[in-house]
Scaffold this active site. Sequence first.
Site, PDB file in Angstrom:
ATOM      1  N   ASP A   9       0.871  -1.171   0.000  1.00  0.00           N
ATOM      2  CA  ASP A   9       0.000   0.000   0.000  1.00  0.00           C
ATOM      3  C   ASP A   9       0.911   1.225   0.000  1.00  0.00           C
ATOM      4  O   ASP A   9       1.672   1.436   0.950  1.00  0.00           O
ATOM      5  CB  ASP A   9      -0.874  -0.046   1.261  1.00  0.00           C
ATOM      6  CG  ASP A   9      -1.755   1.181   1.425  1.00  0.00           C
ATOM      7  OD1 ASP A   9      -1.607   2.159   0.669  1.00  0.00           O
ATOM      8  OD2 ASP A   9      -2.589   1.154   2.352  1.00  0.00           O
ATOM      9  N   ASN A  23      -6.855  12.672 -10.941  1.00  0.00           N
ATOM     10  CA  ASN A  23      -7.621  13.133 -12.114  1.00  0.00           C
ATOM     11  C   ASN A  23      -7.403  14.642 -12.232  1.00  0.00           C
ATOM     12  O   ASN A  23      -6.875  15.264 -11.305  1.00  0.00           O
ATOM     13  CB  ASN A  23      -9.102  12.760 -11.986  1.00  0.00           C
ATOM     14  CG  ASN A  23      -9.726  13.364 -10.758  1.00  0.00           C
ATOM     15  OD1 ASN A  23      -9.808  14.579 -10.632  1.00  0.00           O
ATOM     16  ND2 ASN A  23     -10.141  12.532  -9.815  1.00  0.00           N
ATOM     17  N   VAL A  32      -6.062   4.585  -5.774  1.00  0.00           N
ATOM     18  CA  VAL A  32      -4.917   5.043  -4.978  1.00  0.00           C
ATOM     19  C   VAL A  32      -5.113   6.502  -4.545  1.00  0.00           C
ATOM     20  O   VAL A  32      -4.660   6.908  -3.463  1.00  0.00           O
ATOM     21  CB  VAL A  32      -3.597   4.808  -5.759  1.00  0.00           C
ATOM     22  CG1 VAL A  32      -3.434   5.740  -6.931  1.00  0.00           C
ATOM     23  CG2 VAL A  32      -2.409   4.871  -4.819  1.00  0.00           C
ATOM     24  N   ASP A  33      -5.800   7.268  -5.362  1.00  0.00           N
ATOM     25  CA  ASP A  33      -6.095   8.676  -5.048  1.00  0.00           C
ATOM     26  C   ASP A  33      -6.896   8.767  -3.740  1.00  0.00           C
ATOM     27  O   ASP A  33      -6.544   9.522  -2.812  1.00  0.00           O
ATOM     28  CB  ASP A  33      -6.895   9.267  -6.226  1.00  0.00           C
ATOM     29  CG  ASP A  33      -6.999  10.773  -6.214  1.00  0.00           C
ATOM     30  OD1 ASP A  33      -6.396  11.415  -5.342  1.00  0.00           O
ATOM     31  OD2 ASP A  33      -7.696  11.308  -7.099  1.00  0.00           O
ATOM     32  N   SER A 122      -2.517   4.778 -14.188  1.00  0.00           N
ATOM     33  CA  SER A 122      -3.513   4.480 -15.248  1.00  0.00           C
ATOM     34  C   SER A 122      -3.970   3.026 -15.289  1.00  0.00           C
ATOM     35  O   SER A 122      -4.841   2.693 -16.109  1.00  0.00           O
ATOM     36  CB  SER A 122      -3.003   4.873 -16.653  1.00  0.00           C
ATOM     37  OG  SER A 122      -3.036   6.267 -16.827  1.00  0.00           O
TER      38      SER A 122
END
Length: 183
Positions: A9, A23, A32-33, A122
């Site tokens: 992680d 984004n 992950v964001d 991505s």
Amino acid sequence: MPLKIITADITTLRVDAIVNAANPGLLGGGGVDGAIHRAAGPALLQACRQLPESTPGVRCRTGEARITPGFDLPAHYVIHTVGPVWHGGTQGEPLLLERCYRNALRLLREHGLRTIAFPAISCGVYGYPTAPAAAVAIATLRDELSHAQQAGITLCCFSDNVSAVFQHALDAAAAGDTPFSAT
Ligand code: AR6
């Protein structure tokens, strides 16, 4: 070569900077964001809000990168980048993905930092197939390392399956170096 692949992680890593696969709005999201925003705490969202918009709602275009503190994370900084959405490979996706890695490393250097961890940019919601994404990541990072002394780059995958694909790409690229030693 100071490039390693791990399964972990990314929010747990004690490095100078972790990279967020964000984004263009930079106000959080899933994957992950979301994990990075949860672990860093609400101050990260505040810092992101303060980054200037180039057009309404856009703080970071695809392939670009921005830096903020890491707040409650063990990492000192977060470098936010926006990977390309996969459209079948016909929309310049490889070059855009390459730019993510290069621009993140440029920010790392500009801030005098040395250790960085990347997620598989991505490869989740944005749908980039893992093997071609790994090939771009490995080729770009090896090229960067051949030009500049980075102390340490970690590719932090979230599953052993993804790690194996990235490791295969690294091994294949390293094997590609050997013809010179045969002469
Ligand atoms: N540590 C390391 N890797 C992780 C973690 C984690 N904690 N969580 C997920 N991954 P994604 P993208 C892996 O979808 O494809 C967001 O909503 C995950 O398994 O996070 O660039 C943003 O706001 C996958 O291999 O990023 C954007 O809207 C990789 O991280 C959009 O998703 C990337 O998956 C960006 O999509």
